[in-house]
Design a protein around this motif. Structure first.
Motif, PDB file in Angstrom:
ATOM      1  N   ARG A 189      30.292  52.308  10.742  1.00 44.34           N
ATOM      2  CA  ARG A 189      30.838  51.539  11.880  1.00 44.34           C
ATOM      3  C   ARG A 189      32.275  51.975  12.167  1.00 44.34           C
ATOM      4  NH1 ARG A 189      26.801  48.553  10.128  1.00 44.34           N
ATOM      5  NH2 ARG A 189      25.819  46.960  11.450  1.00 44.34           N
ATOM      6  N   LEU A 190      33.066  52.219  11.095  1.00 48.55           N
ATOM      7  CA  LEU A 190      34.470  52.609  11.324  1.00 48.55           C
ATOM      8  C   LEU A 190      34.523  53.987  11.997  1.00 48.55           C
ATOM      9  CD1 LEU A 190      36.033  51.269   8.023  1.00 48.55           C
ATOM     10  CD2 LEU A 190      36.630  50.559  10.348  1.00 48.55           C
ATOM     11  N   ILE A 194      39.464  59.509   9.145  1.00 50.88           N
ATOM     12  CA  ILE A 194      38.161  58.831   9.302  1.00 50.88           C
ATOM     13  C   ILE A 194      37.232  59.696  10.138  1.00 50.88           C
ATOM     14  CG2 ILE A 194      37.046  56.742  10.187  1.00 50.88           C
ATOM     15  CD1 ILE A 194      40.026  55.538   9.679  1.00 50.88           C
ATOM     16  N   TYR A 202      25.026  59.206   4.396  1.00 52.62           N
ATOM     17  CA  TYR A 202      24.354  58.794   3.149  1.00 52.62           C
ATOM     18  C   TYR A 202      23.142  57.917   3.410  1.00 52.62           C
ATOM     19  CZ  TYR A 202      28.705  60.470   1.123  1.00 52.62           C
ATOM     20  OH  TYR A 202      29.780  61.243   0.770  1.00 52.62           O
ATOM     21  N   LEU A 258      31.724  55.923  -3.302  1.00 52.64           N
ATOM     22  CA  LEU A 258      31.811  55.664  -1.845  1.00 52.64           C
ATOM     23  C   LEU A 258      32.987  54.742  -1.544  1.00 52.64           C
ATOM     24  CD1 LEU A 258      28.057  55.257  -0.804  1.00 52.64           C
ATOM     25  CD2 LEU A 258      29.542  57.269  -0.684  1.00 52.64           C
ATOM     26  N   VAL A 259      33.222  53.776  -2.432  1.00 46.44           N
ATOM     27  CA  VAL A 259      34.373  52.865  -2.211  1.00 46.44           C
ATOM     28  C   VAL A 259      35.663  53.690  -2.197  1.00 46.44           C
ATOM     29  CG1 VAL A 259      35.796  51.102  -3.335  1.00 46.44           C
ATOM     30  CG2 VAL A 259      33.318  50.774  -3.157  1.00 46.44           C
ATOM     31  N   LEU A 299      35.852  62.456   8.053  1.00 45.26           N
ATOM     32  CA  LEU A 299      35.249  62.058   6.773  1.00 45.26           C
ATOM     33  C   LEU A 299      33.777  62.463   6.746  1.00 45.26           C
ATOM     34  CD1 LEU A 299      35.808  60.392   4.173  1.00 45.26           C
ATOM     35  CD2 LEU A 299      34.985  58.378   5.409  1.00 45.26           C
ATOM     36  N   VAL A 300      33.368  63.121   5.662  1.00 43.84           N
ATOM     37  CA  VAL A 300      31.941  63.482   5.502  1.00 43.84           C
ATOM     38  C   VAL A 300      31.228  62.203   5.041  1.00 43.84           C
ATOM     39  CG1 VAL A 300      30.343  64.832   4.129  1.00 43.84           C
ATOM     40  CG2 VAL A 300      32.515  65.853   4.880  1.00 43.84           C
ATOM     41  N   TRP A 301      30.356  61.694   5.905  1.00 44.50           N
ATOM     42  CA  TRP A 301      29.818  60.349   5.586  1.00 44.50           C
ATOM     43  C   TRP A 301      28.373  60.206   6.055  1.00 44.50           C
ATOM     44  CZ3 TRP A 301      32.168  57.075   2.395  1.00 44.50           C
ATOM     45  CH2 TRP A 301      31.729  55.749   2.325  1.00 44.50           C
ATOM     46  N   GLU A 310      27.462  51.259   5.409  1.00 41.19           N
ATOM     47  CA  GLU A 310      27.408  50.697   6.768  1.00 41.19           C
ATOM     48  C   GLU A 310      28.824  50.533   7.332  1.00 41.19           C
ATOM     49  OE1 GLU A 310      24.698  50.013   8.689  1.00 41.19           O
ATOM     50  OE2 GLU A 310      23.703  51.189   7.113  1.00 41.19           O
ATOM     51  N   LEU A 311      29.747  50.060   6.511  1.00 46.46           N
ATOM     52  CA  LEU A 311      31.132  49.857   6.970  1.00 46.46           C
ATOM     53  C   LEU A 311      31.717  51.206   7.402  1.00 46.46           C
ATOM     54  CD1 LEU A 311      33.429  47.805   7.306  1.00 46.46           C
ATOM     55  CD2 LEU A 311      34.116  48.288   4.947  1.00 46.46           C
ATOM     56  N   GLY A 312      31.456  52.225   6.573  1.00 42.13           N
ATOM     57  CA  GLY A 312      31.985  53.553   6.900  1.00 42.13           C
ATOM     58  C   GLY A 312      31.430  54.040   8.242  1.00 42.13           C
ATOM     59  N   SER A 332      40.301  57.179   2.561  1.00 46.61           N
ATOM     60  CA  SER A 332      40.360  57.761   3.918  1.00 46.61           C
ATOM     61  C   SER A 332      40.930  56.747   4.905  1.00 46.61           C
ATOM     62  CB  SER A 332      38.957  58.204   4.345  1.00 46.61           C
ATOM     63  OG  SER A 332      38.473  59.118   3.367  1.00 46.61           O
ATOM     64  N   LEU A 333      40.835  55.450   4.572  1.00 42.66           N
ATOM     65  CA  LEU A 333      41.458  54.443   5.452  1.00 42.66           C
ATOM     66  C   LEU A 333      42.941  54.304   5.120  1.00 42.66           C
ATOM     67  CD1 LEU A 333      38.687  51.674   5.241  1.00 42.66           C
ATOM     68  CD2 LEU A 333      39.299  53.031   7.260  1.00 42.66           C
ATOM     69  N   LEU A 384      28.669  42.578   9.743  1.00 41.55           N
ATOM     70  CA  LEU A 384      29.227  43.912   9.437  1.00 41.55           C
ATOM     71  C   LEU A 384      30.072  44.419  10.610  1.00 41.55           C
ATOM     72  CD1 LEU A 384      26.154  45.465   7.599  1.00 41.55           C
ATOM     73  CD2 LEU A 384      28.392  44.921   6.614  1.00 41.55           C
ATOM     74  N   ASP A 385      29.598  44.162  11.822  1.00 45.22           N
ATOM     75  CA  ASP A 385      30.404  44.591  12.988  1.00 45.22           C
ATOM     76  C   ASP A 385      31.762  43.889  12.972  1.00 45.22           C
ATOM     77  OD1 ASP A 385      28.330  46.132  13.750  1.00 45.22           O
ATOM     78  OD2 ASP A 385      27.462  44.685  15.154  1.00 45.22           O
ATOM     79  N   TRP A 436      25.292  50.092  -0.014  1.00 46.65           N
ATOM     80  CA  TRP A 436      24.782  50.047   1.368  1.00 46.65           C
ATOM     81  C   TRP A 436      25.853  49.436   2.283  1.00 46.65           C
ATOM     82  CZ3 TRP A 436      23.586  46.194   4.996  1.00 46.65           C
ATOM     83  CH2 TRP A 436      22.821  46.632   6.105  1.00 46.65           C
ATOM     84  N   TYR A 437      26.509  48.365   1.808  1.00 45.34           N
ATOM     85  CA  TYR A 437      27.536  47.741   2.648  1.00 45.34           C
ATOM     86  C   TYR A 437      28.660  48.741   2.927  1.00 45.34           C
ATOM     87  CZ  TYR A 437      25.343  43.173   1.903  1.00 45.34           C
ATOM     88  OH  TYR A 437      24.467  42.115   1.873  1.00 45.34           O
ATOM     89  N   ILE A 438      29.083  49.469   1.915  1.00 44.19           N
ATOM     90  CA  ILE A 438      30.192  50.426   2.107  1.00 44.19           C
ATOM     91  C   ILE A 438      29.727  51.513   3.076  1.00 44.19           C
ATOM     92  CG2 ILE A 438      31.483  52.275   0.950  1.00 44.19           C
ATOM     93  CD1 ILE A 438      32.673  49.583   0.454  1.00 44.19           C
ATOM     94  N   LYS A 462      39.563  47.675  11.099  1.00 47.40           N
ATOM     95  CA  LYS A 462      40.271  48.568  12.039  1.00 47.40           C
ATOM     96  C   LYS A 462      41.540  47.886  12.537  1.00 47.40           C
ATOM     97  CE  LYS A 462      39.634  51.380  16.213  1.00 47.40           C
ATOM     98  NZ  LYS A 462      40.930  50.944  16.848  1.00 47.40           N
ATOM     99  N   ALA A 465      33.996  45.342  10.371  1.00 51.92           N
ATOM    100  CA  ALA A 465      34.532  46.669  10.733  1.00 51.92           C
ATOM    101  C   ALA A 465      35.687  46.493  11.712  1.00 51.92           C
ATOM    102  CB  ALA A 465      33.425  47.511  11.352  1.00 51.92           C
ATOM    103  N   LEU A 481      33.933  53.333  15.503  1.00 56.60           N
ATOM    104  CA  LEU A 481      35.076  52.693  16.171  1.00 56.60           C
ATOM    105  C   LEU A 481      36.185  53.721  16.418  1.00 56.60           C
ATOM    106  CD1 LEU A 481      35.297  49.251  14.281  1.00 56.60           C
ATOM    107  CD2 LEU A 481      34.627  49.637  16.669  1.00 56.60           C
ATOM    108  N   TYR A 482      36.372  54.646  15.467  1.00 55.79           N
ATOM    109  CA  TYR A 482      37.492  55.597  15.611  1.00 55.79           C
ATOM    110  C   TYR A 482      37.045  56.901  16.283  1.00 55.79           C
ATOM    111  CZ  TYR A 482      40.774  52.920  12.713  1.00 55.79           C
ATOM    112  OH  TYR A 482      41.619  51.958  12.218  1.00 55.79           O
ATOM    113  N   LYS A 520      36.125  56.884  -1.783  1.00 56.06           N
ATOM    114  CA  LYS A 520      36.182  57.860  -0.687  1.00 56.06           C
ATOM    115  C   LYS A 520      36.547  57.170   0.631  1.00 56.06           C
ATOM    116  CE  LYS A 520      33.373  61.516   1.420  1.00 56.06           C
ATOM    117  NZ  LYS A 520      32.104  62.290   1.341  1.00 56.06           N
ATOM    118  N   LEU A 521      35.900  56.039   0.913  1.00 57.01           N
ATOM    119  CA  LEU A 521      36.159  55.374   2.205  1.00 57.01           C
ATOM    120  C   LEU A 521      37.555  54.760   2.210  1.00 57.01           C
ATOM    121  CD1 LEU A 521      35.123  54.502   4.985  1.00 57.01           C
ATOM    122  CD2 LEU A 521      34.319  52.369   3.907  1.00 57.01           C
TER     123      LEU A 521
END
Lengths: 194, 294, 237, 817
Positions: free
Chosen positions: D450-451, D466, D473, A175-176, D469-471, D446-448, A182-183, A129-130, D442-444, A137, A133, D454-455, A178-179
């Motif tokens: 971490r991003l 980012i 969960y 969530l997909v 972002l309200v995140w 976690e990705l959110g 935002s990216l 996951l790291d 869960w993956y999304i 980025k 990410a 990072l930012y 929204k994220l």
């Protein structure tokens, strides 16, 4: 009480054969007087919905002490009234081919493929996951278009695309979206088109 | 009878084992989706057998020890050339005069309660006498099982464990179009004949009920759109003559003759004891010392 | 009672004796594990016969023994072929010739062995009874092996009718064989006079005077040709 | 969606399964419900039991057809010709439901006099830009701006006269020549369908990919909406259009806009033409309809995403959302094209197998190989995650870095699905996820997280979306799960000050005091702890065989309002106001919604799809009381519905077609899109003489990864096949079960032949055309049973409105292998 096939059939066999069978049994006692306990009589009923097509048939998963014993239609669902088509009826096999026997094709470990490699290698989930990410980025920063030629803020990231999925829950889709939005992702799609 | 899932599931009377339970398949509403095949394997925890033949939608060429129900697909044209795609759910018919029960040497197969032909796989020794005895090819021994002791016969049990617990058989409760009905045999027959009248009125002249009289009355009834032979179902089937001769003809005769022979020997023994006193026969020469030496 | 010394004549070679007992013991095992399934439950009626006693692993082990013994039975002729090939043809030639003499023997034998008369016509090494017994054994052997193999390996592969026919052939062979075996055991082990022939299959020799009474033609021929092998068993007097 | 959206105002199935038994006629065209939606077929069969006629219009005799009263084999790709023929039949035989058409649709509006339609092209066509200038498609307005109309439908400028003229050419003979249905069969079919063009009678059309997967997918659906509106079958009991969605959550994923061209709740996606929030709202809102509330929904969405950072000052963070380039599309096949062009380098692929499911598989594999990195989340290994192992791929030369993340199975996570008829149903978690697998969400999450980490340190403006972002969960108890209910609450919307959920979208504000993730779902979580998607109170069965039937006195809860939650506002049948006449009295044989004069409100067995306005009056939003389509201007159904390829659906030939379009010089859709890559080759009848179609089976799901991996389904249908008519098999010397090679301009596939009478050659005028069909479920690398990828054959010819590919009809050849 983990019931394997033999014990189970003995149970059903006992209930089927009824009274002790003697050489010259005179009259077989009524078989089903007492409720024979079988695999799902004391199991917890967990209502869920079929993951296959979009009719939305109700399903009940029978679970005992965290172990999945059976999956059937939910008679209370007004859409399916207890029925399931073949895909729905087989959905227990997403996890277990048979009680206690996990589906061998299920992938249970994160995997990583190096560029040019001819095989997977295992990778720690958190590390994966790291790395993901970082790549997101890196790709975003590299291909980000903050303003267009007329100076309008467009916040567009055309280096990253997201596919999927009409098979995941509403909350996950939200969530997909929204994220990804935002990216700055514009290449955002799922099955509905194919 | 129809969709009883939402109402309290119908249940055979526990106190009256002679009550006749049956399943009725209204093949005119079967969409061949094979949900029953999957639900049957799911409930009974049978293994999947991938052996579909070429050129057909049918999942298996025939039933086998792990596949206890199967949708048969028949593509044809009816008399006036209109396309027909008939689907028939095939499994053990739970006959009243069952070939398998007749042939089974160890009473693993016998007439259980509610007219169900029950098979106790613990008792089965895998001799497969039942296989050829069944006019519907509905029971098979698991030849592929590695250990000989695992080679057992397998067939539809009419979900005996479920129906005795006020549940519907797995295939009945999963059928998407409710075309597999389950309940009291008499009432199902009434419903079936009424349905046949309705179908005839709709123009299906050959509609008929199958299973009412066959082999003393089957407990798997059918409403068919065409004659039984079109579906490959035997027309008024009987148990194989050879089977009945083997069990009811040859066996008693053999026992009788053997008994008579043994009896004859006993009589002979009494008589022979007197005739051959001291073990000497009448024609035997006197005790002549045929010496080796001369 | 003192045992009189006896002169014995050699009837069967060692190989033939071994063959007899291998075949016999296999047959006996086959009969045991096969016959027990004859008291089948009568569906619908109350009687369940021996069915309940043969269920599950008991029945399966019976089936296993039956198969092993079947292999024994099928392999047994080898012992004769390998062991004593030379004697094979002459014995077979005689066994296969069933003359009037043998027929007359067959008619007279039941009376003779019960009442002693009328006298039997002189017989060769194999009398009529032996021959008939041989024919039945061969016949049932073919019946058992053919139908047995078919039921064993053809299960599910052959059409149902054929399987049933195999069951009928197997069953008929059994009844025919069982009756002949019962007679055979009775005559060789129980009947006061003919039981003296038992030694033919235990030692390979039979008392000379018994042989003269029962197999007169054979004894004279052997002695005339000088091929008779005689041995004297010392009595205790 | 634009098909139904343009006509009725919402892109969703108008009816629900429970209402189908009220139908008098059921038409399966472009759908095979018995095989692909088996349990929905229970309801269609119940319609048949109550005396309905079931008609299947399908190139193949499917399992649905085996239960139908009538099967019409026809050439796939000629759907609009057939439907146009029905419209023509309805008009010429005066079968239309006149009151419905005049009062409830825009048939009586006058169209711009300069509108023309000749030789297959509408006025305003610009050949260079391959675009229509839609100016001439506008309605005529009077001096005060009101729309001019002629309720006698006689003025030649009325929409009605236009469709009468245009569809006048779709005579039974011409339809037979195009579609292969005999004139006699077509007339019998038309008579049955148009017999429902009166009050008290209704027909329902069921469609799925059979209609959508064409270069004119949207217009296929539009054509059926025209017919259904002319017959007055929309919003009435037993009527409507049943859009049977393919996957469990197609409707949900579409509502929540995992789509390039939309934001959750169908708000539309900003482009460079919408510089500010106000401009976006002004340009994309349908005036005089319920849509005038869009500002409330848009602002609430932005507040849900960016919370306090979205203020009136910064246009509620409108700029955080990317704006699409004016002329660009970013759809499914654009993704693969832009990967090949080197624009896209990273792909997140979640629960999808495009390597088998998308058209022109070879092109998809080539694109995947050009990716810099790929993240694939799935339960099983499949061809998308392992494209580098496919034959013809040199793994050592493929530099794509791939991460495979194990996804949790359906029984291993909770959450909600939205089914075909907009019903949100909650699922409970039965067992813990197996091994290391986790839910996609869960993956999304976690990705959110971490991003954001990072930012966190960046102060650049481009990273603000980012940072703000309200995140949050994370699930309070389970570290390896995310808080599904919290997400549902955000989707439902909540009051920013109190944090309490809003009762429905009526409570949303445009001043930033409310937040709402998707306004059409609002009401699913009306109060803290009340999850309507988990409501389980079904209507009482009122029939002996255990289901609930509509009753004449309107008393039966046959739409099960207490079971789960349907968007919008728990309505089960959309546009149900149309089940009553303009004065509000029930039209149909069973009442649905009617005007309760005493209570001065709309009442019914369903939540009325109507604004609180009396018949004869006009609501503040501009919707009059006597029209049912509240999401359309003045509540009028959109017979006239301008879209990118025309205001009316007309017959065009598929991109690969055996014949030239007999109706117009313009043979195919003028602005259908194709790509120019080396993989996009198209064939002609010379080399590929047969019409090929693709489809699905009961036993499998799209690319088969969800079914060929389940033992019971792999055994239920193990072998891929191609269905060939007996006549074609005779011609080619092919034996049933024999191995054949099916080829198209894009590739070859080896499968067994299934020679059958269920596929027949079609007599199209003088020409005899053979049709063959392949299921798409098999792939070479996944599951218990494998097979060639059928989508190797399909073209990436794209519909201009929704970018869907034409995989239902193309040209191919078949020979003994």
């Amino acid at each position: 009480m983990q019931v394997n096939r033999r014990e189970f059939l003995k149970l059903s066999g006992v209930s089927a054969a009824g009274a002790a069978v003697v050489l010259f049994a005179d009259e077989r006692k009524a078989l089903a007087q007492d409720l024979k306990e079988h695999r799902i009589t004391k199991a917890k009923e967990v209502p869920t919905v079929c993951p296959h097509c979009s009719v939305g048939c109700g399903m009940i998963a029978y679970v005992k002490e965290g172990e999945l014993l059976q999956l059937e239609g939910n008679p209370d669902s007004p859409i399916s009234e207890g029925s399931l088509c073949p895909k729905g009826a087989a959905s227990m096999q997403f996890a277990y081919d048979a009680v206690g026997k996990a589906n061998p094709l299920r992938q249970l470990k994160a995997k990583y493929r190096k560029p040019g490699a001819t095989a997977w290698e295992e990778i720690d989930l958190e590390k994966a996951l790291d790395m993901i990410a970082e790549r997101v980025k890196e790709t975003r920063d590299k291909s980000f278009v903050a303003t267009n030629k007329d100076g309008l803020t467009v916040n567009r990231n055309e280096g990253l695309a997201h596919l999927g999925s009409a098979c995941i829950d509403n909350e996950e889709c939200y969530l997909v979206t929204k994220l990804m939005r935002s990216l700055g992702v514009v290449y955002l799609e799922h099955h509905a088109r194919i | 009878m129809g969709r009883t899932a939402t109402l309290a599931a119908w249940r055979p009377d526990p106190g009256n084992p002679k009550q006749q339970v049956a399943m009725l398949v209204d093949t005119t509403e079967c969409i061949g989706c094979k949900a029953c095949e999957v639900a049957c394997k799911q409930w009974n925890q049978n293994e999947y057998r991938i052996n579909q033949e070429l050129g057909t939608y049918q999942s298996h060429p025939s039933l086998d020890a792990q596949t206890w129900t199967l949708i048969k697909f028949i593509e044809r044209e009816d008399e006036d050339g209109v396309n027909q795609w008939l689907m028939q759910k095939h499994n053990c018919m739970h006959c009243s005069e069952a070939g398998c029960v007749t042939a089974c040497p160890t009473d693993a197969l016998h007439y259980g309660d509610y007219g169900v032909v029950t098979l106790d796989q613990e008792k089965c020794i895998g001799c497969a006498y039942c296989e050829p005895a069944c006019p519907f090819d509905a029971i098979h021994v698991d030849k592929s099982a590695f250990r000989q002791t695992a080679q057992k016969a397998g067939k539809c049990t009419l979900c005996f464990d479920r129906i005795s617990n006020a549940m519907q058989p797995a295939c009945v409760s999963t059928c998407p179009t409710d075309c597999i009905k389950y309940g009291d045999r008499g009432e199902l027959l009434k419903w079936a004949y009424a349905r046949v009248e309705q179908l005839k009125a709709m123009g299906y002249a050959n509609a008929n009920v199958y299973g009412d009289k066959e082999l003393g009355g089957l407990h798997e009834l059918y409403v068919l759109l065409e004659k039984p032979e079109v579906y490959g179902l035997p027309v008024n089937p009987t148990l194989s003559k050879r089977l009945t001769f083997w069990k009811y003809g040859l066996q008693p005769v053999g026992k009788a003759i053997l008994g008579a022979a043994l009896f004859g020997m006993v009589i002979n023994w009494f008589a022979a004891r007197r005739t051959f006193k001291g073990g000497h026969g009448p024609g035997e020469e006197a005790e002549a010392p045929a010496s080796l030496h001369d | 009672m003192a045992v009189r010394s006896k002169v014995k004549i050699k009837k069967f070679s060692r190989a033939q004796v071994v063959f007899h007992w291998v075949y016999g013991s296999s047959w006996f095992l086959l009969m045991l594990t096969g016959m027990s399934f004859l008291w089948r439950p009568d569906p619908g009626a109350a009687a369940v016969g021996l069915g309940p006693l043969l269920q599950g692993t008991v029945g399966q082990s019976f089936r296993l023994v039956h198969r092993v013994a079947a292999i024994g039975l099928m392999a047994s002729p080898l012992t004769w072929l390998v062991g004593d090939f030379r004697s094979l043809w002459p014995d077979l030639k005689e066994l296969l010739r069933f003359g009037i003499n043998d027929a007359r023997y067959m008619l007279i034998a039941p009376l003779h062995y019960t009442f002693g008369k009328p006298a039997l016509p002189p017989q060769g090494k194999y009398n009529g009874g032996h021959k008939v017994n041989f024919y039945v054994v061969v016949l049932t052997f073919i019946g058992f092996v053919s139908s047995g193999l078919l039921m064993w390996f053809g299960r599910g592969a052959v059409p149902d009718g054929t399987f049933h026919m195999a069951q009928i052939v197997h069953s008929t062979s059994f009844w025919l064989g069982a009756i002949m075996t019962a007679l055979h055991i009775y005559l060789t082990a129980v009947h006061p006079f003919t039981r003296r022939a038992l030694s033919a299959m235990t030692q390979g020799f039979v008392e000379l005077n018994y042989a003269k009474a029962e197999h007169k033609v054979w004894v004279e021929k052997e002695i005339a040709a000088g091929t008779a092998v005689l041995v004297e068993e010392p009595g205790d007097c | 969606m634009p098909g139904l959206g343009t006509s009725f105002g919402r892109g969703a199935m108008t009816t629900s399964f429970w209402d189908i038994p009220n139908a008098d006629v059921v038409v399966f065209m472009g759908s095979n419900a018995a095989e692909n939606h088996p349990i929905s077929f229970k309801w269609f069969l119940r319609a048949k039991q109550k005396g309905a006629k079931i008609i299947v219009v399908d190139p193949r005799f499917t399992r649905t057809a085996s239960k139908a009263d009538m099967w019409l084999p026809f050439r796939s790709g000629s759907d609009i010709a057939v439907l146009g023929g029905l419209i023509n039949y309805a008009i010429t035989h005066n079968k239309i439901h006149r009151d419905y058409v005049v009062k409830y649709t825009n048939a009586s509006l006058l169209v711009n006099p300069n509108f023309k339609f000749e030789e297959g092209l509408f006025s305003g066509w610009d050949a260079q830009t391959k675009k229509y200038n839609q100016a001439t498609w506008s309605f005529q307005t009077g001096p005060d701006g009101a729309l001019l109309r002629d309720d006698t439908l006689t003025n030649p400028a009325t929409v009605y006269q236009h469709i009468k003229r245009i569809y006048g050419e779709y005579t039974s003979e011409r339809v037979s020549e195009i579609s292969g249905i005999s004139v006699e069969d077509f007339n019998k079919f038309a008579e049955i369908v148009t017999s429902t063009g009166q009050a008290g009678k209704s027909a329902v059309f069921a469609y799925a990919m059979g209609w959508t997967q064409h270069t004119k997918g949207v217009q296929n659906i539009r054509c059926s909406t025209l017919l259904q509106m002319l017959l007055g079958n929309v919003g009435v009991p037993g009527g409507g259009i049943a859009a049977l969605r393919g996957h469990a959550n197609v409707q949900g994923a579409t509502d929540l806009a995992v789509l390039y061209h939309d934001l959750p709740g169908y708000l539309g996606q900003p482009t460079e033409a919408h510089k500010t929030l106000a401009e976006f709202l002004d340009k994309t809102t349908t005036k005089q309809s319920y849509w005038i509330n869009k500002p409330k929904f848009m602002v609430s969405l932005l507040k849900a995403w960016y919370g306090k950072a979205a203020t009136k000052a910064n246009d509620f963070a409108y700029d955080y959302i990317p704006k699409m380039a004016g002329n660009a599309t970013y759809s499914h096949y654009d993704i693969f094209q832009s990967v090949l062009d080197g624009k896209v380098e990273g792909l997140l692929c979640m629960g999808q197998n495009p390597a088998v499911g998308s058209a022109n598989a070879k092109k998809v594999h080539a694109a995947l190989a050009k990716l810099k990195w790929l993240v694939h989340v799935d339960l099983f290994d499949n061809e998308t995650g392992e494209f580098w192992k496919l034959d013809g791929m040199d793994a050592s030369a493929i530099d794509t870095e791939i991460f495979f993340l194990p996804a949790a199975g359906p029984l291993e996570k909770e959450g909600s699905f939205t089914n075909s008829h907009r019903l949100l149903q909650w699922k409970h978690k039965a067992i813990e996820p197996l091994g290391e697998s986790r839910s996609d969400g869960w993956y999304i999450n976690e990705l959110g997280k971490r991003l954001k980490k990072l930012y966190a340190s960046s102060t650049a403006a481009k990273d603000a979306p980012i940072r703000d972002l309200v995140w949050e969960y994370d699930h309070p108890e389970h570290p390896d799960d995310f808080d599904h209910l919290k997400v549902l609450k955000e989707i439902n919307g909540y009051d920013m000050t109190t944090g309490k959920p809003v009762a429905g979208f009526g409570a949303l504000k445009d001043d930033g005091t409310t937040a709402c993730g998707c306004w059409i779902y609002s009401g699913v979580y009306p109060e803290e702890g009340v999850n309507k998607a988990d409501a389980r109170k079904r209507g009482a069965p009122n029939r002996e065989d255990g289901w609930t039937e509509a009753k004449k006195d309107g008393s039966a809860d046959y739409l099960h309002l207490g079971w789960a939650f349907a968007w919008p506002a728990n309505r089960r049948i959309l546009y149900n106001r149309a089940s009553a006449d303009p004065q509000g009295k029930t039209w149909g044989k069973v009442p649905l919604v009617w005007w309760d004069d005493a209570g001065k409100k709309w009442a019914g067995c369903d939540v009325p799809d109507m604004l609180p306005v009396e018949p004869g009056k006009v609501h503040a939003a501009g919707v009059p009381g006597d029209t049912p389509f509240i999401m359309k201007a003045q509540g009028m159904g959109g017979i006239w519905g301008p879209l990118a390829d025309g205001p009316l659906p007309v017959h065009y030939e598929p991109v690969e077609s055996p014949i030239q379009n007999p109706l117009y010089k313009q043979s195919t859709v003028p602005n259908a899109r194709t790509f120019g890559s080396e993989h996009d080759k198209f064939g002609t009848t010379a080399e590929f003489p047969y019409v090929v179609t693709t489809y699905r089976l009961t036993e499998h799901q799209t690319s088969g990864v969800m079914t060929r991996t389940l033992g019971f389904l792999a055994e239920a249908f193990a072998r891929p096949f191609v269905e060939i008519s007996r006549e074609l098999a005779q011609e080619q010397g092919i034996r049933n079960g024999g191995l054949v090679e099916v080829s198209s301009a894009r590739g070859k596939v080896k499968v067994q032949a299934m020679v059958t009478n269920r596929v027949k050659p079609l007599k199209m005028g003088a020409k005899l055309v053979h049709v063959i069909g392949l299921p798409i479920h098999w792939g070479p690398k996944s599951g218990h049973v494998q097979g060639d990828i059928a989508n190797t054959l399909t073209p990436q010819a794209i519909d201009v409105n929704v970018q869907i590919q034409e995989s239902k009809v193309f040209l191919g050849n078949v020979k003994k292998a």
